[in-house]
Design a protein around this motif. Structure first.
Motif, PDB file in Angstrom:
ATOM      1  N   THR A  61       1.580   2.875   2.366  1.00  0.00           N
ATOM      2  CA  THR A  61       2.490   2.475   3.618  1.00  0.00           C
ATOM      3  C   THR A  61       3.931   1.730   3.231  1.00  0.00           C
ATOM      4  O   THR A  61       4.919   2.215   3.564  1.00  0.00           O
ATOM      5  N   CYS A  72     -15.891  -2.138  -1.187  1.00  0.00           N
ATOM      6  CA  CYS A  72     -16.409  -0.704  -1.704  1.00  0.00           C
ATOM      7  C   CYS A  72     -16.726  -0.910  -3.282  1.00  0.00           C
ATOM      8  O   CYS A  72     -16.245  -1.937  -3.767  1.00  0.00           O
ATOM      9  N   GLY A  88       1.717   0.043   9.492  1.00  0.00           N
ATOM     10  CA  GLY A  88       0.352  -0.115   9.061  1.00  0.00           C
ATOM     11  C   GLY A  88      -0.637  -0.502  10.191  1.00  0.00           C
ATOM     12  O   GLY A  88      -0.456  -0.240  11.098  1.00  0.00           O
ATOM     13  N   ILE A 109     -10.469  -4.194   4.073  1.00  0.00           N
ATOM     14  CA  ILE A 109     -10.187  -4.739   5.586  1.00  0.00           C
ATOM     15  C   ILE A 109      -9.623  -3.633   6.527  1.00  0.00           C
ATOM     16  O   ILE A 109      -8.864  -2.780   6.348  1.00  0.00           O
ATOM     17  N   ARG A 110     -10.414  -3.609   7.530  1.00  0.00           N
ATOM     18  CA  ARG A 110     -10.259  -2.345   8.588  1.00  0.00           C
ATOM     19  C   ARG A 110      -9.259  -2.981   9.876  1.00  0.00           C
ATOM     20  O   ARG A 110      -8.430  -2.290  10.123  1.00  0.00           O
ATOM     21  N   GLY A 126      -2.825  -0.900  -2.023  1.00  0.00           N
ATOM     22  CA  GLY A 126      -3.285  -1.490  -0.992  1.00  0.00           C
ATOM     23  C   GLY A 126      -4.865  -1.097  -0.855  1.00  0.00           C
ATOM     24  O   GLY A 126      -5.604  -1.094  -1.885  1.00  0.00           O
ATOM     25  N   VAL A 144      -3.383   8.818   6.246  1.00  0.00           N
ATOM     26  CA  VAL A 144      -2.428   9.763   6.409  1.00  0.00           C
ATOM     27  C   VAL A 144      -1.553   9.569   7.664  1.00  0.00           C
ATOM     28  O   VAL A 144      -0.356  10.017   7.475  1.00  0.00           O
ATOM     29  N   VAL A 168     -10.653   2.678  -1.565  1.00  0.00           N
ATOM     30  CA  VAL A 168     -10.893   3.830  -0.581  1.00  0.00           C
ATOM     31  C   VAL A 168     -10.159   5.117  -1.072  1.00  0.00           C
ATOM     32  O   VAL A 168      -9.044   5.129  -0.981  1.00  0.00           O
ATOM     33  N   ILE A 225       7.345  -6.639  -1.831  1.00  0.00           N
ATOM     34  CA  ILE A 225       6.483  -7.640  -2.451  1.00  0.00           C
ATOM     35  C   ILE A 225       5.087  -7.316  -2.015  1.00  0.00           C
ATOM     36  O   ILE A 225       4.501  -6.978  -0.986  1.00  0.00           O
ATOM     37  N   GLU A 226       4.291  -7.352  -3.254  1.00  0.00           N
ATOM     38  CA  GLU A 226       2.866  -7.143  -2.943  1.00  0.00           C
ATOM     39  C   GLU A 226       2.039  -8.253  -3.731  1.00  0.00           C
ATOM     40  O   GLU A 226       2.288  -8.621  -4.792  1.00  0.00           O
ATOM     41  N   ARG A 260      -5.469   4.404  12.344  1.00  0.00           N
ATOM     42  CA  ARG A 260      -5.546   3.546  11.204  1.00  0.00           C
ATOM     43  C   ARG A 260      -5.808   4.196   9.910  1.00  0.00           C
ATOM     44  O   ARG A 260      -5.858   3.537   9.024  1.00  0.00           O
ATOM     45  N   SER A 310       0.805  -1.158   0.077  1.00  0.00           N
ATOM     46  CA  SER A 310       0.116  -0.039  -0.023  1.00  0.00           C
ATOM     47  C   SER A 310       0.821   1.212  -0.010  1.00  0.00           C
ATOM     48  O   SER A 310       2.231   1.211  -0.101  1.00  0.00           O
TER      49      SER A 310
HETATM   50  C1  LIG Z   1     -14.020   0.215   3.775  1.00  0.00           C
HETATM   51  C2  LIG Z   1     -12.922   1.108   4.509  1.00  0.00           C
HETATM   52  C3  LIG Z   1     -13.006   2.579   4.636  1.00  0.00           C
HETATM   53  C4  LIG Z   1     -12.085   3.448   5.089  1.00  0.00           C
HETATM   54  N1  LIG Z   1     -12.000   4.625   4.930  1.00  0.00           N
HETATM   55  C5  LIG Z   1     -10.911   5.203   5.070  1.00  0.00           C
HETATM   56  C6  LIG Z   1     -10.943   6.645   4.566  1.00  0.00           C
HETATM   57  O1  LIG Z   1     -11.838   7.286   4.104  1.00  0.00           O
HETATM   58  N2  LIG Z   1      -9.706   7.335   4.991  1.00  0.00           N
HETATM   59  C7  LIG Z   1      -8.686   6.685   5.365  1.00  0.00           C
HETATM   60  O2  LIG Z   1      -7.447   7.303   5.450  1.00  0.00           O
HETATM   61  N3  LIG Z   1      -8.718   5.470   5.967  1.00  0.00           N
HETATM   62  C8  LIG Z   1      -9.795   4.832   5.460  1.00  0.00           C
HETATM   63  N4  LIG Z   1      -9.759   3.436   5.983  1.00  0.00           N
HETATM   64  C9  LIG Z   1      -8.648   2.800   6.691  1.00  0.00           C
HETATM   65  C10 LIG Z   1      -7.372   2.687   5.846  1.00  0.00           C
HETATM   66  O3  LIG Z   1      -7.852   2.596   4.419  1.00  0.00           O
HETATM   67  C11 LIG Z   1      -6.564   1.500   6.258  1.00  0.00           C
HETATM   68  O4  LIG Z   1      -6.602   1.318   7.607  1.00  0.00           O
HETATM   69  C12 LIG Z   1      -4.973   1.651   5.845  1.00  0.00           C
HETATM   70  O5  LIG Z   1      -5.286   1.714   4.112  1.00  0.00           O
HETATM   71  C13 LIG Z   1      -4.618   0.191   5.820  1.00  0.00           C
HETATM   72  O6  LIG Z   1      -3.021   0.342   5.263  1.00  0.00           O
HETATM   73  P1  LIG Z   1      -2.062  -0.674   5.597  1.00  0.00           P
HETATM   74  O7  LIG Z   1      -0.963  -0.335   4.662  1.00  0.00           O
HETATM   75  O8  LIG Z   1      -1.753  -1.088   6.845  1.00  0.00           O
HETATM   76  O9  LIG Z   1      -2.974  -1.942   4.875  1.00  0.00           O
HETATM   77  P2  LIG Z   1      -3.479  -2.314   3.473  1.00  0.00           P
HETATM   78  O10 LIG Z   1      -4.044  -1.248   2.953  1.00  0.00           O
HETATM   79  O11 LIG Z   1      -4.464  -3.665   3.745  1.00  0.00           O
HETATM   80  O12 LIG Z   1      -2.229  -2.941   2.725  1.00  0.00           O
HETATM   81  C14 LIG Z   1      -1.587  -3.997   2.625  1.00  0.00           C
HETATM   82  C15 LIG Z   1      -0.958  -4.305   1.490  1.00  0.00           C
HETATM   83  O13 LIG Z   1      -0.444  -5.555   1.655  1.00  0.00           O
HETATM   84  C16 LIG Z   1      -0.525  -6.648   0.845  1.00  0.00           C
HETATM   85  N5  LIG Z   1      -0.505  -7.916   1.391  1.00  0.00           N
HETATM   86  C17 LIG Z   1      -1.098  -8.670   2.292  1.00  0.00           C
HETATM   87  N6  LIG Z   1      -0.633  -9.690   2.699  1.00  0.00           N
HETATM   88  C18 LIG Z   1       0.434  -9.804   1.961  1.00  0.00           C
HETATM   89  C19 LIG Z   1       1.386 -10.775   1.740  1.00  0.00           C
HETATM   90  N7  LIG Z   1       1.602 -11.807   2.904  1.00  0.00           N
HETATM   91  N8  LIG Z   1       2.494 -10.657   1.079  1.00  0.00           N
HETATM   92  C20 LIG Z   1       2.400  -9.408   0.157  1.00  0.00           C
HETATM   93  N9  LIG Z   1       1.659  -8.453   0.239  1.00  0.00           N
HETATM   94  C21 LIG Z   1       0.702  -8.589   1.000  1.00  0.00           C
HETATM   95  C22 LIG Z   1      -1.968  -6.317   0.445  1.00  0.00           C
HETATM   96  O14 LIG Z   1      -2.382  -6.987  -0.923  1.00  0.00           O
HETATM   97  C23 LIG Z   1      -2.133  -4.768   0.496  1.00  0.00           C
HETATM   98  O15 LIG Z   1      -1.805  -4.121  -0.682  1.00  0.00           O
HETATM   99  C24 LIG Z   1     -10.723   2.449   5.526  1.00  0.00           C
HETATM  100  C25 LIG Z   1     -10.906   1.169   5.422  1.00  0.00           C
HETATM  101  C26 LIG Z   1     -11.835   0.307   4.978  1.00  0.00           C
HETATM  102  C27 LIG Z   1     -11.636  -1.152   4.756  1.00  0.00           C
END
Ligand SMILES: Cc1cc2nc3c(=O)[nH]c(=O)nc-3n(C[C@H](O)[C@H](O)[C@H](O)COP(=O)(O)OP(=O)(O)OC[C@H]3O[C@@H](n4cnc5c(N)ncnc54)[C@H](O)[C@@H]3O)c2cc1C
Length: 436
Positions: free
Chosen positions: A27, A192, A386, A289-290, A53, A403, A60, A45-46, A400, A25
Motif C-alpha cells: 500500500t 502466521c 490501508g 494485524i487485521r 507489511g 488487492v 500472508v 518510512i518503514e 481490507r 507495505s
Molecule cells: C493473518 C491475516 C491473514 C490475512 N489474509 C489475507 C489474505 O489472504 N489476502 C489478503 O489480501 N489480505 C489478507 N489479510 C488482510 C491484509 O493482509 C491486510 O488488511 C493488509 O495487508 C493491510 O495492509 P496495510 O497496508 O493497511 O497495513 P500493513 O500491511 O499492516 O502495513 C503497514 C506497514 O506500516 C508499518 N508501520 C506501522 N506503523 C508504522 C509507523 N509508525 N512508522 C513507520 N511504519 C509503520 C508496518 O511495519 C507495516 O509495514 C490478512 C490479514 C491477516 C492479519
C-alpha cells in the motif's frame, strides 16, 4: 504511574520532500511510486527491516481476484499487476487457473520484499527502514509540515508538503491529533508461520486444533493456510489473539509472545495426534494485524455500499472480494458474497450456507472504493491508504484485502502529488480512476 516530562530537543532534518509516506507495505510503496512517477520527490518510512507489511513481515501470501463477478472483466491492474508480472519472471508466484473466490495468486513473500526494494530504488524514492513515525512537526501556521521519526540513531525529522499515512494503524493521523475510532469487535490478529514437512491430515488441521484446543489453551476461530509457490513450505494462519487491538506497544508485545506460544502448541498437538512434527522454518517478524483504528473520513463506506455495488463519483478502486468477518463467538468466518450467497466457515464443522438476500436479484459486477473514505476530516495535507479506511465492520471485511488496499495506495500517492502540484488542500482534489 505519573507521566514524566522530557525536555524539548532539536532533531536533525534528514530530508525535505514533496510527499512523505509513512508505512511501507505494498500500500505505502505503491503510494510512494505513484507520487514519484507524478514528478514528486518522495521519502518512505518503514518500521520493519523490509517493505511489504503484512505480506512480507507477517507472511500472508494470497492476493485475491483482479476481475469482476463475471470472472472475466478486469477491474484491477496497475502496480498490482506489475508486481505479479515481476514475481512471475522469477517463478515466485502461482496463479490460480480457475476462478476462485479465495485465491487468485500465491506470492513468495520473501521475493516480494526484494521486488519492492527494487521498485522503490528504480523510482528514486528515499527509503528509511527500521524507522518509525512517532510524532508530527508543525510549522508556525500550525500545519503538519514534517514527521518525527525514531530511527536506530535516535530521533530525526523529515519535512514534506503532503503526507500519506499507510501505517495500517493510522499512527500519523493519531500523532496529528485526528479523530479515530475502532470497531466494537476487532478482528483478531494472527501469527502466521512457515513450516516444512507439513503432514497430509486425514481430518484437517482445523479439526485437530479444535479437538485439542482446551488442552493446549488455543482460542478457536478461522484456520487456513497455503503452500508456497515452490510447495516446499506451508504457511499456516492458525493462531489468534482475541480482543486485542495491537496499535500500542504493550498489546503488541503480549500478542507476539502469545502467537509464538500458540505456534509451538500447534506443532505439539500435531505430533501428539500421531503425525510427524512439522518443522518450523520461519516466524513472522511482525504478527499479522487485521484491524485496529479507523479514521474519521469525509465518507464512511457502509456494508450495503459494498454488497449492492454502490457507484461513487470519486471511485478510486474496485473489488469483488467478499465481506469476510472473522469471529471468535461462534468461531469461524462469515462470508457475504455479492451474488447473495452467505457462508459461515468453521474450523471443524461443515460450512453453513444460505443467502443474505434474494439470489434472483441482479448481482453487481463489483463494488467501488470512494476516495473520500481515505481522506481524514480536519486536516488538509494528509491522506491515508490501508486498513485504517473509514468503513463499517462488514464493509471493512471486504475492503481490507491487499488487492483493494494496493489500489488505495496508488490513489493516495497520486492525490498527494496532485495536491502538491496544484498547491491545493487534499480534500479539494478531484480524482477518480476508470476501469483499467
Ligand atoms: C493473518 C491475516 C491473514 C490475512 N489474509 C489475507 C489474505 O489472504 N489476502 C489478503 O489480501 N489480505 C489478507 N489479510 C488482510 C491484509 O493482509 C491486510 O488488511 C493488509 O495487508 C493491510 O495492509 P496495510 O497496508 O493497511 O497495513 P500493513 O500491511 O499492516 O502495513 C503497514 C506497514 O506500516 C508499518 N508501520 C506501522 N506503523 C508504522 C509507523 N509508525 N512508522 C513507520 N511504519 C509503520 C508496518 O511495519 C507495516 O509495514 C490478512 C490479514 C491477516 C492479519
Amino acid at each position: 504511574m505519573e507521566p514524566i516530562s522530557i525536555p524539548s530537543q532539536s532533531v536533525p532534518v534528514l530530508t525535505s520532500v514533496d510527499v512523505c509516506v509513512a508505512g511501507g507495505s505494498c500500500t505505502g510503496v505503491f503510494a510512494a511510486i505513484r507520487a514519484a512517477q507524478a514528478g514528486c520527490s518522495v521519502a518512505i518510512i518503514e518500521a520493519q527491516n523490509r517493505f511489504g507489511g503484512t505480506a512480507a513481515a507477517s507472511q500472508v501470501s494470497i492476493w485475491h481476484s483482479l476481475f469482476a463477478m463475471d470472472n472475466h472483466t478486469r477491474i484491477i491492474g496497475g502496480l498490482t499487476q506489475e508486481v505479479i508480472d515481476r514475481l512471475g519472471k522469477r517463478n515466485a508466484i502461482t496463479l490460480e487457473t480457475k476462478p476462485n473466490p479465495s485465491i487468485y495468486a500465491i506470492l513468495n513473500t520473501e521475493e516480494l520484499a526484494i521486488e519492492l526494494d527494487e521498485m522503490v530504488l528504480e523510482n528514486h524514492i528515499t527509503p528509511f527502514l527500521h524507522s518509525r513515525v512517532v510524532n508530527v512537526w508543525r510549522d508556525d501556521d500550525g500545519r503538519v509540515a514534517g514527521v518525527i521519526v525514531a530511527g536506530k540513531g535516535g530521533l530525526f525529522a523529515i519535512k514534506a508538503r503532503a503526507f500519506v499515512d499507510a501505517t495500517g494503524d493510522a499512527d500519523l493521523c493519531a500523532a496529528a491529533g485526528l479523530a479515530l475510532w475502532r470497531n466494537q469487535e476487532v478482528q483478531p490478529p494472527t501469527a502466521c508461520a512457515k513450516f516444512s514437512a507439513w503432514p497430509q491430515f486425514k481430518e484437517g488441521i482445523g479439526t485437530l486444533i479444535h479437538n485439542a484446543a482446551a488442552r493446549y489453551n488455543l482460542p478457536e476461530g478461522m484456520v487456513w493456510g497455503a503452500f508456497s509457490p515452490a510447495k516446499n513450505t506451508y504457511m499456516l494462519a492458525g493462531t489468534k489473539i482475541p480482543e486485542l487491538d495491537l496499535s500500542d506497544g504493550v498489546s503488541l508485545t503480549v500478542a507476539e509472545i502469545e502467537g509464538r506460544r500458540q505456534l509451538r502448541a500447534i506443532q505439539d498437538l500435531v505430533a501428539d495426534a500421531g503425525y510427524p512434527r512439522p518443522i518450523l522454518e520461519a516466524l513472522p517478524s511482525l504478527i499479522g494485524i487485521r484491524d485496529t483504528k479507523h479514521i474519521q473520513a469525509l465518507y464512511r463506506v457502509t456494508t450495503d455500499d459494498i454488497l449492492y455495488g454502490r457507484e461513487f463519483p470519486d471511485v478510486i478502486g474496485r473489488g469483488t472480494y467478499r465481506v469476510d468477518v472473522h469471529s471468535q463467538n461462534p468461531p469461524g468466518s462469515r462470508f457475504l458474497y455479492l451474488d447473495g450467497r452467505e457462508v459461515f466457515i468453521s474450523p471443524h464443522k461443515k460450512n453453513e450456507s444460505g443467502h443474505w438476500r434474494d439470489p434472483a436479484l441482479p448481482t453487481p459486477p463489483f463494488y467501488q472504493i470512494p476516495l473520500r473514505s481515505m481522506i481524514p476530516a480536519g486536516v488538509d495535507n494528509i491522506i491515508t491508504a490501508g486498513r485504517m479506511i473509514d468503513a463499517e465492520s462488514g464493509a471493512f471485511g471486504a475492503l481490507r484485502v491487499m488487492v483493494n488496499l494496493n489500489q488505495c495506495g496508488e490513489a493516495a500517492g497520486t492525490v498527494a502529488a496532485m495536491a502538491v502540484a496544484q498547491d491545493k488542500p487534499i480534500p479539494d482534489i478531484q480524482y477518480r480512476v476508470d476501469l483499467p
